[in-house]
Design a protein around this motif. Structure first.
Motif, PDB file in Angstrom:
ATOM      1  N   GLN A  65      10.118  -4.529 -11.745  1.00  0.00           N
ATOM      2  CA  GLN A  65       8.912  -4.408 -12.567  1.00  0.00           C
ATOM      3  C   GLN A  65       8.921  -3.099 -13.363  1.00  0.00           C
ATOM      4  O   GLN A  65       8.606  -3.090 -14.558  1.00  0.00           O
ATOM      5  N   LYS A  66       9.303  -2.006 -12.712  1.00  0.00           N
ATOM      6  CA  LYS A  66       9.394  -0.716 -13.398  1.00  0.00           C
ATOM      7  C   LYS A  66      10.481  -0.748 -14.477  1.00  0.00           C
ATOM      8  O   LYS A  66      10.312  -0.206 -15.576  1.00  0.00           O
ATOM      9  N   ALA A  67      11.641  -1.419 -14.175  1.00  0.00           N
ATOM     10  CA  ALA A  67      12.728  -1.496 -15.148  1.00  0.00           C
ATOM     11  C   ALA A  67      12.320  -2.310 -16.366  1.00  0.00           C
ATOM     12  O   ALA A  67      12.685  -1.973 -17.510  1.00  0.00           O
ATOM     13  N   LEU A  68      11.553  -3.383 -16.173  1.00  0.00           N
ATOM     14  CA  LEU A  68      11.073  -4.167 -17.317  1.00  0.00           C
ATOM     15  C   LEU A  68      10.117  -3.355 -18.176  1.00  0.00           C
ATOM     16  O   LEU A  68      10.179  -3.410 -19.418  1.00  0.00           O
ATOM     17  N   ALA A  69       9.272  -2.579 -17.550  1.00  0.00           N
ATOM     18  CA  ALA A  69       8.359  -1.727 -18.319  1.00  0.00           C
ATOM     19  C   ALA A  69       9.126  -0.675 -19.104  1.00  0.00           C
ATOM     20  O   ALA A  69       8.826  -0.412 -20.281  1.00  0.00           O
ATOM     21  N   HIS A  70      10.171  -0.127 -18.461  1.00  0.00           N
ATOM     22  CA  HIS A  70      10.998   0.862 -19.160  1.00  0.00           C
ATOM     23  C   HIS A  70      11.767   0.216 -20.302  1.00  0.00           C
ATOM     24  O   HIS A  70      11.974   0.833 -21.363  1.00  0.00           O
ATOM     25  N   CYS A  71      12.186  -1.046 -20.104  1.00  0.00           N
ATOM     26  CA  CYS A  71      12.920  -1.771 -21.161  1.00  0.00           C
ATOM     27  C   CYS A  71      12.044  -1.954 -22.390  1.00  0.00           C
ATOM     28  O   CYS A  71      12.509  -1.815 -23.526  1.00  0.00           O
ATOM     29  N   ASN A  72      10.777  -2.267 -22.180  1.00  0.00           N
ATOM     30  CA  ASN A  72       9.870  -2.422 -23.321  1.00  0.00           C
ATOM     31  C   ASN A  72       9.687  -1.100 -24.058  1.00  0.00           C
ATOM     32  O   ASN A  72       9.574  -1.071 -25.287  1.00  0.00           O
ATOM     33  N   LEU A  73       9.665   0.013 -23.325  1.00  0.00           N
ATOM     34  CA  LEU A  73       9.544   1.318 -23.979  1.00  0.00           C
ATOM     35  C   LEU A  73      10.779   1.652 -24.820  1.00  0.00           C
ATOM     36  O   LEU A  73      10.689   2.321 -25.835  1.00  0.00           O
ATOM     37  N   CYS A  74      11.960   1.161 -24.369  1.00  0.00           N
ATOM     38  CA  CYS A  74      13.213   1.506 -25.070  1.00  0.00           C
ATOM     39  C   CYS A  74      13.475   0.653 -26.297  1.00  0.00           C
ATOM     40  O   CYS A  74      14.518   0.822 -26.951  1.00  0.00           O
ATOM     41  N   ARG A  75      12.608  -0.277 -26.607  1.00  0.00           N
ATOM     42  CA  ARG A  75      12.826  -1.068 -27.809  1.00  0.00           C
ATOM     43  C   ARG A  75      12.862  -0.184 -29.053  1.00  0.00           C
ATOM     44  O   ARG A  75      13.564  -0.498 -30.007  1.00  0.00           O
ATOM     45  N   ARG A 106       0.832  -1.207   0.000  1.00  0.00           N
ATOM     46  CA  ARG A 106       0.000   0.000   0.000  1.00  0.00           C
ATOM     47  C   ARG A 106       0.863   1.252   0.000  1.00  0.00           C
ATOM     48  O   ARG A 106       0.533   2.259  -0.646  1.00  0.00           O
ATOM     49  N   LEU A 107       2.010   1.193   0.702  1.00  0.00           N
ATOM     50  CA  LEU A 107       2.913   2.345   0.716  1.00  0.00           C
ATOM     51  C   LEU A 107       3.492   2.605  -0.664  1.00  0.00           C
ATOM     52  O   LEU A 107       3.617   3.748  -1.118  1.00  0.00           O
ATOM     53  N   LEU A 108       3.882   1.542  -1.371  1.00  0.00           N
ATOM     54  CA  LEU A 108       4.472   1.709  -2.704  1.00  0.00           C
ATOM     55  C   LEU A 108       3.426   2.184  -3.717  1.00  0.00           C
ATOM     56  O   LEU A 108       3.765   2.892  -4.678  1.00  0.00           O
ATOM     57  N   LYS A 109       2.186   1.803  -3.544  1.00  0.00           N
ATOM     58  CA  LYS A 109       1.139   2.289  -4.457  1.00  0.00           C
ATOM     59  C   LYS A 109       0.925   3.769  -4.281  1.00  0.00           C
ATOM     60  O   LYS A 109       0.638   4.494  -5.250  1.00  0.00           O
ATOM     61  N   LEU A 110       1.077   4.240  -3.042  1.00  0.00           N
ATOM     62  CA  LEU A 110       0.913   5.669  -2.797  1.00  0.00           C
ATOM     63  C   LEU A 110       2.121   6.455  -3.312  1.00  0.00           C
ATOM     64  O   LEU A 110       1.961   7.575  -3.796  1.00  0.00           O
ATOM     65  N   GLN A 111       3.321   5.856  -3.214  1.00  0.00           N
ATOM     66  CA  GLN A 111       4.550   6.534  -3.646  1.00  0.00           C
ATOM     67  C   GLN A 111       5.316   5.595  -4.591  1.00  0.00           C
ATOM     68  O   GLN A 111       6.190   4.863  -4.163  1.00  0.00           O
ATOM     69  N   GLU A 112       4.998   5.640  -5.864  1.00  0.00           N
ATOM     70  CA  GLU A 112       5.650   4.769  -6.843  1.00  0.00           C
ATOM     71  C   GLU A 112       7.115   5.136  -7.064  1.00  0.00           C
ATOM     72  O   GLU A 112       7.919   4.284  -7.436  1.00  0.00           O
ATOM     73  N   ASP A 113       7.461   6.380  -6.844  1.00  0.00           N
ATOM     74  CA  ASP A 113       8.855   6.816  -7.028  1.00  0.00           C
ATOM     75  C   ASP A 113       9.610   6.843  -5.703  1.00  0.00           C
ATOM     76  O   ASP A 113      10.560   7.632  -5.520  1.00  0.00           O
ATOM     77  N   HIS A 114       9.250   5.988  -4.821  1.00  0.00           N
ATOM     78  CA  HIS A 114       9.912   5.929  -3.516  1.00  0.00           C
ATOM     79  C   HIS A 114      11.361   5.479  -3.696  1.00  0.00           C
ATOM     80  O   HIS A 114      11.704   4.721  -4.586  1.00  0.00           O
ATOM     81  N   THR A 115      12.223   5.973  -2.784  1.00  0.00           N
ATOM     82  CA  THR A 115      13.644   5.586  -2.845  1.00  0.00           C
ATOM     83  C   THR A 115      13.818   4.159  -2.363  1.00  0.00           C
ATOM     84  O   THR A 115      12.894   3.514  -1.857  1.00  0.00           O
ATOM     85  N   ALA A 116      15.058   3.694  -2.483  1.00  0.00           N
ATOM     86  CA  ALA A 116      15.338   2.309  -2.124  1.00  0.00           C
ATOM     87  C   ALA A 116      15.356   2.070  -0.625  1.00  0.00           C
ATOM     88  O   ALA A 116      15.288   0.926  -0.173  1.00  0.00           O
ATOM     89  N   TYR A 117      15.467   3.106   0.159  1.00  0.00           N
ATOM     90  CA  TYR A 117      15.574   2.958   1.617  1.00  0.00           C
ATOM     91  C   TYR A 117      14.323   3.514   2.284  1.00  0.00           C
ATOM     92  O   TYR A 117      13.755   4.531   1.858  1.00  0.00           O
ATOM     93  N   LEU A 118      13.919   2.855   3.336  1.00  0.00           N
ATOM     94  CA  LEU A 118      12.728   3.225   4.094  1.00  0.00           C
ATOM     95  C   LEU A 118      13.151   4.090   5.276  1.00  0.00           C
ATOM     96  O   LEU A 118      14.036   3.693   6.041  1.00  0.00           O
ATOM     97  N   ALA A 119      12.530   5.277   5.409  1.00  0.00           N
ATOM     98  CA  ALA A 119      12.867   6.200   6.501  1.00  0.00           C
ATOM     99  C   ALA A 119      12.352   5.645   7.820  1.00  0.00           C
ATOM    100  O   ALA A 119      11.471   4.787   7.884  1.00  0.00           O
ATOM    101  N   ASN A 120      12.933   6.159   8.929  1.00  0.00           N
ATOM    102  CA  ASN A 120      12.567   5.670  10.251  1.00  0.00           C
ATOM    103  C   ASN A 120      11.107   5.991  10.585  1.00  0.00           C
ATOM    104  O   ASN A 120      10.409   5.169  11.210  1.00  0.00           O
ATOM    105  N   ASP A 121      10.661   7.190  10.202  1.00  0.00           N
ATOM    106  CA  ASP A 121       9.272   7.527  10.502  1.00  0.00           C
ATOM    107  C   ASP A 121       8.313   6.635   9.722  1.00  0.00           C
ATOM    108  O   ASP A 121       7.229   6.267  10.209  1.00  0.00           O
ATOM    109  N   GLU A 122       8.753   6.240   8.507  1.00  0.00           N
ATOM    110  CA  GLU A 122       7.913   5.340   7.730  1.00  0.00           C
ATOM    111  C   GLU A 122       7.896   3.948   8.377  1.00  0.00           C
ATOM    112  O   GLU A 122       6.844   3.256   8.366  1.00  0.00           O
TER     113      GLU A 122
END
Length: 992
Positions: free
Chosen positions: A879-889, A829-845
């Motif tokens: 999953q995002k990288a695979l979608a981007h790979c298909n766009l770069c064809r 649910r957190l990733l759906k709200l923030q799709e461009d989230h960084t690789a690390y999870l903050a302490n407050d999160e």
């Protein structure tokens, strides 16, 4: 015409002779030269008439000149010029008759020669013509006769006289031996007659006593051969003396005679030794061109060498005779053996143990005094001190090498052969000296080990025990006599030797004790014979010749021999050597055929077992099996060079990417993808690729190449095994493979060159055509899909089975899986709200997620939340990288324009193209190193390992095992022993 006796000459004679020749008219016709009479005068008888024309012919011939004559008196006086006496013409008449006989003989010879020639021609005509039968003889015989100059060949051959000079004087040898035999027979008869006082009168009156005359002192035997008065006076002198004095005098005379005969014997033996040496040297040089055969003792020694390494399971024990030399430590065993071998060949020490392992010495006769180890071709010249020192050093090194760590002695046998002129043929085994106490530096079980080694050799019922006892120490301190008594209670094969008799005579107050020892009355042991010897003065620098001289001088002056305590045949190492050799060969002749029959029966048993258990297999022993396995392993190594370059590169690329893909995704691609623009992405990628190339990538590539080489080597060995492989080689092949890989080291320069190549490949960003772009897209997509699949698998293991699996397979989640599943749902649910989230999870999160779970009554740890977040974000990113790979064809067009005025940026595709190109170039480079260098080095290592294993018998025994191998080994050795025994028995019968 003149009459005989007239003093008047004719006018013709006067005209022919000149006045100076002194022939006058008054000379009688008989006094003239016969030729002059024949030419100019007629005689009164009818036969003297000649025709005038013949007279003229005689006058002008070349014989008409008369020889000069001496002037004589005209009146016939002795001092006159014209007169000779009638009696002086008999010599002339005799010469004329002899000349006539010469011409008669000459004529007869000519006539006889003509007649013989005519007779030969007639006989020759009667023979048939054999030229028509030339076809019977082959053509090459006629050609050979034309090419070979028989006259030249005959001239090249030595004369009969020269060949006769090279041969020994056999008549002289025969005379020497005949003389020696007569001396010995006389001495023996004398000794037998003086054994008791009762035979004294018989000795004095024996007719053969003249044979014992000695120039040093007169005896009764000499008086018997002298004149009658001297014999009577000698007899009176002996009658006045007492019987004891007579016996003492006779014993002294016998001793002197024996010593004299001994010196004669030694002189004759020395001459015989020199003659035999010359004969052997000539035969060794090839004067008698014949096939060189092994001597009888060498054949026997080879059988013993094989038996020393043979361990039979059929109770066929080694019962072949040999001379076992046993004794207390420092009793003089080695010195006695050296005297028999006539060379100081053993290491020496003062009081310390020098013989640490059994030494088998094969003694035989030869032209040169040399020694040689059985496993070496080097000959040690025993006449040279440097070779003797080298031999002693080599024996000491072999002894120390045979002794294992923590031990003092070794049961391994060192085999050596000694040859020389006059050496008695036999086989002796020198054992370590028996000790009573273990001293410092020795192993605790040294005493027991020496006893076990000695018993192992002495328990052979056909072994001759040469028991050495030190005469300079108290007999009660001896240990070896009890040991020998246990092994040979009846003394049927024991010879007792008392050493250091010179010291014993000097130290003992009662010499009778020595007599008790050599008569077998002091020790409880029994023996075939007893001997007393002297082996020098105790100096290691003494030569054998000096020891012999010292021994002879001692016994000549010793009261032991003079007083009859010792017999003459019981002293000196020479007599001991002869007695031991005779006993040895007697034992050999009595037992060798029985041993041959035993091994024949053992061979039959082994062959029967092989036929029943391995009927279709060859009888290959361990060495033959090793050679077969060696060839198979080398074939497998050579097969590596037949691998195609494409196969090498494909395997290398695949394995290298499997090794580095995690690092590329986690440490390069994922951190670079967190940037906001393409410039920062490329900068991050370049920095991380540079660091990776400098530190890790070349090393990883070489590891991959080395592992690939090992796997391919193992694959070829496995494939070869599947064809027709013997399982008995598996252990050996595995050991060879492991040892070869252990020894193999990659070329150190390969890493530096590979680093440069990889760095240049990663710096290139230029994609030249659309196929390369599509290949990069495909490589990227395959990589991301593979990583996504692995991530999904990890998440499924964390959260447990879903509702389908629970329903289909009747499985439930664990408590931990339930907590992780709730955490996963919250993070999704957190990733759906923030799709461009960084690789690390903050302490407050983290705190927010934990509180949300607690609201649903799920207690969760912050560490578990972060761990779950790592996998959830990885899946989201892939999953995002695979979608981007298909766009770069379709992004190659924008790439050519450097993505100017385009919302699509495909820098990650360029990154994967750089990685892919680096893999291709690295695979090609590693393939070249493998095929050009490393495969050959591996093949070389395998060969070295095989050679090392082939020289290590223990290694082969450990790696090639099984009943089949042991049975083949036993069968081979039994056959070899039987064959050599049969050859030895045949040679032994021929020698008889």
């Amino acid at each position: 015409m003149l009459r005989a006796g007239n003093s008047v000459a004719c006018l013709a004679c006067r005209s022919l002779l000149s006045p100076r020749m002194g022939v006058r008219v008054g000379v009688p016709i008989q006094k003239l030269h016969p030729l002059s009479r024949a030419i100019h005068h007629r005689f009164t008888n009818a036969n003297s008439q000649r025709t005038p024309h013949r007279t003229a012919a005689r006058h002008i011939s070349s014989l008409c000149r008369l020889p000069p004559r001496t002037h004589k008196s005209r009146y016939g006086g002795q001092g006159g010029h014209g007169y000779q006496q009638h009696r002086s013409f008999w010599a002339v008449r005799l010469a004329a008759r002899l000349l006539k006989l010469r011409y008669l003989f000459l004529g007869g010879a000519v006539g006889g020669g003509y007649t013989a020639k005519k007779t030969y021609e007639e006989w020759k005509d009667l023979l048939p013509d054999l030229s028509e039968y030339n076809w019977v003889v082959p053509d090459f015989v006629w050609e050979l006769a034309e090419q070979i100059d028989l006259e030249k060949l005959a001239r090249a051959l030595p004369e009969v006289a020269e060949i006769a000079k090279l041969m020994p004087d056999l008549e002289k040898i025969g005379e020497n031996f005949t003389f020696l035999k007569s001396l010995l027979s006389t001495g023996v008869s004398l000794v037998s007659e003086v054994n008791g006082a009762s035979g004294l009168r018989l000795l004095l009156e024996s007719p053969g006593e003249s044979a014992l005359k000695a120039p040093e002192a007169p005896v009764a035997a000499a008086s018997a051969a002298s004149t009658a008065p001297s014999a009577e006076s000698g007899e009176k002198q002996y009658k006045k003396a007492s019987d004891k004095e007579k016996i003492d005098q006779l014993q002294e005379e016998i001793l002197r005679s024996q010593m004299k005969y001994q010196r004669m014997l030694e002189r004759l033996e020395k001459e015989n030794k020199e003659l035999r040496k010359v004969v052997l040297q000539k035969d060794d040089k090839g004067i008698h061109q014949r096939k060189i055969k092994k001597s009888l003792i060498d054949l026997y020694s080879e059988v013993l060498d094989i038996l020393s390494d043979f361990d039979s399971n059929y109770n066929t024990q080694d019962h072949l005779p040999r001379v076992v030399v046993v004794g207390d430590q420092s009793a003089g065993k080695t010195s006695v053996l050296e005297m028999i071998a006539q060379a100081r060949i053993f290491p020496r020490g003062s009081g310390e143990m020098m013989t640490r392992s059994p030494v088998k010495v094969t003694l035989s006769e030869g032209p040169h005094h040399v020694a040689m180890f059985k496993d070496s071709s080097r000959e040690f010249d025993l006449s040279k001190e440097e070779d003797l020192a080298a031999l002693r050093h080599e024996i000491e090194l072999r002894m120390r090498k045979s002794v294992k760590d923590g031990q003092t002695v070794s049961p391994e046998t060192i085999s050596i052969s000694v040859k020389g002129p006059g050496i008695q043929r036999m086989v002796l085994v020198d054992l370590p000296g028996v000790i009573n106490t273990v001293t410092a530096g020795m192993a605790a079980d040294t005493k027991e080990t020496i006893f076990s080694i000695s018993k192992a050799y002495m328990q052979n019922p056909n072994a001759i025990i040469l028991c050495i006892q030190d005469g300079s120490v108290d007999a009660e301190r001896s240990i070896v006599t009890d040991l020998v008594s246990q092994m040979d209670p009846q003394g049927k094969r024991t010879i007792f030797v008392l050493t250091k008799v010179d010291l014993a005579e000097k130290n003992l107050s009662s010499p009778n004790r020595i007599q008790q020892i050599v008569e077998g009355k002091l020790f409880p042991m029994k023996a075939l014979g007893y001997f007393a010897v002297v082996t020098g003065k105790g100096s290691s620098s003494e030569s054998i010749d000096s020891i012999k001289d010292y021994e002879e001088d001692f016994f000549q002056s010793s009261r032991l021999l003079r007083d009859g305590m010792l017999k003459a045949h019981q002293v000196t190492t020479k007599n001991l050597s002869l007695a031991v050799s005779d006993c040895f060969w007697k034992m050999v002749r009595e037992s060798v055929e029985q041993q041959a029959d035993a091994f024949k029966a053992s061979r039959f048993n082994l062959e029967t077992e092989w036929k029943n258990n391995y009927p279709r297999l060859r009888e290959l022993d361990r060495n033959e099996l090793f050679e077969k396995a060696k060839n198979e392993i080398l074939d497998e190594v050579i097969s590596l060079s037949q691998v195609t370059p494409k196969h090498w590169e494909s395997i290398l690329q695949k394995k290298l990417w499997e090794r580095v893909s995690t690092h590329v995704i986690e440490n390069i691609y994922l951190p670079a993808a967190q940037t906001m623009d393409s410039g920062t992405f490329n900068t991050t990628v370049d920095i991380k690729l540079k660091q990776w190339t400098d530190k890790q990538l070349p090393h990883k590539a070489l590891e991959v190449a080395w592992e690939t080489l090992q796997e391919e080597f193992a694959r070829f060995m496995a494939e070869y095994k599947g064809k027709d492989q013997d399982d008995i080689f598996d252990k050996l092949k595995e050991a060879v493979k492991d040892e070869s890989i252990k020894r193999h080291k990659w070329n150190e320069r390969a890493m530096d060159s590979l680093r440069v190549i990889q760095h240049n490949a990663l710096e290139d960003r230029s994609i030249t055509d659309k196929p390369q772009w599509d290949a990069a897209i495909q490589f990227m997509e395959e990589t991301l899909q593979s990583r996504l699949k692995d991530t999904e698998s990890v998440i499924n293991d964390m959260v447990g089975p879903d509702w389908k699996q629970r329903w289909m397979h009747w499985t439930n989640r664990t408590a931990d899986q339930h907590i992780r599943n709730e955490t996963k749902n919250e993070l999704e649910r957190l990733l759906k709200l923030q799709e461009d989230h960084t690789a690390y999870l903050a302490n407050d999160e983290v705190t927010t997620v934990r509180k949300n779970l607690e609201s649903r009554h799920v207690e969760v740890d912050p560490v578990l939340i972060k761990d779950t977040w790592h996998q959830m974000y990885r899946r989201h990113f892939l999953q995002k990288a695979l979608a981007h790979c298909n766009l770069c064809r379709r992004g190659y067009y924008y790439y050519q324009r450097h993505f100017v005025d385009s919302e699509l940026e495909c820098n990650d595709v360029v990154l994967f193209w750089r990685i892919q190109r680096m893999l291709v170039i690295t695979g090609n480079t590693l393939r070249q190193q493998l095929t050009n260098t490393e495969v050959r080095r591996l093949e070389k290592n395998v060969k070295e390992v095989l050679e090392d294993f082939g020289e290590d018998n223990e290694k082969k025994t450990h790696l090639i095992t099984g009943r089949r191998v042991q049975l083949a080994e036993d069968l081979k050795k039994v056959r070899e022993i039987q064959e050599k025994l049969e050859a030895f028995i045949e040679a032994l019968h021929k020698e008889k």
